[in-house]
Design a protein around this motif. Structure first.
Motif, mmCIF file in Angstrom:
data_model
loop_
_atom_site.group_PDB
_atom_site.id
_atom_site.type_symbol
_atom_site.label_atom_id
_atom_site.label_comp_id
_atom_site.label_asym_id
_atom_site.label_seq_id
_atom_site.Cartn_x
_atom_site.Cartn_y
_atom_site.Cartn_z
ATOM 1 N N UNK A 51 -11.955 -1.486 132.509
ATOM 2 C CA UNK A 51 -11.006 -1.198 131.339
ATOM 3 C C UNK A 51 -9.679 -0.371 131.441
ATOM 4 N N UNK A 52 -8.624 -1.053 131.193
ATOM 5 C CA UNK A 52 -7.170 -0.356 131.239
ATOM 6 C C UNK A 52 -6.772 0.272 129.765
ATOM 7 N N UNK A 53 -6.492 1.472 130.036
ATOM 8 C CA UNK A 53 -5.926 2.349 128.931
ATOM 9 C C UNK A 53 -4.668 1.484 128.366
ATOM 10 N N UNK A 54 -4.560 1.444 127.104
ATOM 11 C CA UNK A 54 -3.275 0.817 126.439
ATOM 12 C C UNK A 54 -3.230 1.705 124.970
ATOM 13 N N UNK A 55 -3.767 2.944 125.058
ATOM 14 C CA UNK A 55 -3.577 3.656 123.777
ATOM 15 C C UNK A 55 -2.511 4.586 123.772
ATOM 16 N N UNK A 56 -1.439 4.479 124.373
ATOM 17 C CA UNK A 56 -0.353 5.274 124.224
ATOM 18 C C UNK A 56 -0.645 6.407 125.017
ATOM 19 N N UNK A 57 0.231 7.635 124.734
ATOM 20 C CA UNK A 57 0.223 8.791 125.314
ATOM 21 C C UNK A 57 -1.009 9.696 124.810
ATOM 22 N N UNK A 58 -1.473 9.272 123.636
ATOM 23 C CA UNK A 58 -2.691 10.123 123.195
ATOM 24 C C UNK A 58 -3.501 9.208 122.475
ATOM 25 N N UNK A 59 -4.679 9.145 122.495
ATOM 26 C CA UNK A 59 -5.705 8.577 121.719
ATOM 27 C C UNK A 59 -7.179 9.000 121.810
ATOM 28 N N UNK A 60 -7.987 8.208 121.177
ATOM 29 C CA UNK A 60 -9.373 8.283 121.319
ATOM 30 C C UNK A 60 -10.260 7.542 122.299
#
Length: 121
Positions: free
Chosen positions: A31-40
Motif C-alpha cells: 500500500x502506498x500512502x496518497x492521503x496528503x499531509x494528514x489523514x486516517x
C-alpha cells in the motif's frame, strides 16, 4: 428425470472452496500512502494497493505500508493494525503515526529513507 449427485462430490466441492479461500487470504499487498499531509490510516481512500483490490495496510500481517512522497505526514489510527513492514523512502522528512491508544504491530521491520528521516509513534 431423477438427477442424483454422488456424496463424494460435496466433499470435493468443500475442499476446493476451503483451499480457494486460503489462497486468497494469503495475498501480500503493498500500500502506498496518497492521503496528503494528514489523514486516517484506516481509510481505504488514503491508500493505493498493489495488487489492486486491497483496503488499507494492517488488515493482514503480510501487508506493507509505503510512504514515498516528499514532505511531512501525520497519520492517525482508528483501529489496531498488524503488518509486515513500514517503508519510508527518502524525501519523506517526518512521519508521525498517532496511535491514539491503538496497537500497531510491525512483524518484519521499519525502513527509513536517507533524507534526514524520522518516524514518531
Amino acid at each position: 428425470m431423477n438427477l442424483r449427485i454422488p456424496p463424494c462430490s460435496f466433499l470435493i466441492i468443500g475442499l476446493l472452496m476451503l483451499f480457494g479461500i486460503k489462497s486468497v487470504s494469503a495475498a501480500t499487498y503493498t500500500y502506498t500512502w496518497k492521503g496528503g499531509s494528514s489523514g486516517t490510516w484506516n481509510t481505504n481512500a488514503n491508500w493505493t494497493s498493489s495488487p489492486s483490490g486491497g483496503t488499507y495496510p494492517g488488515t493482514a500481517a503480510s501487508d506493507i505500508a509505503v510512504f514515498s512522497a516528499g514532505g511531512t505526514f501525520t497519520v492517525s489510527l482508528t483501529a489496531a493494525i498488524t503488518l509486515a513492514n513500514i517503508n519510508e523512502s527518502s524525501g519523506t522528512t517526518l512521519l508521525t503515526i498517532n496511535t491514539a491508544g491503538k496497537a500497531i504491530t510491525v512483524n518484519s521491520g521499519v525502513s527509513l529513507g536517507t533524507n534526514s528521516s524520522s518516524l514518531i509513534f
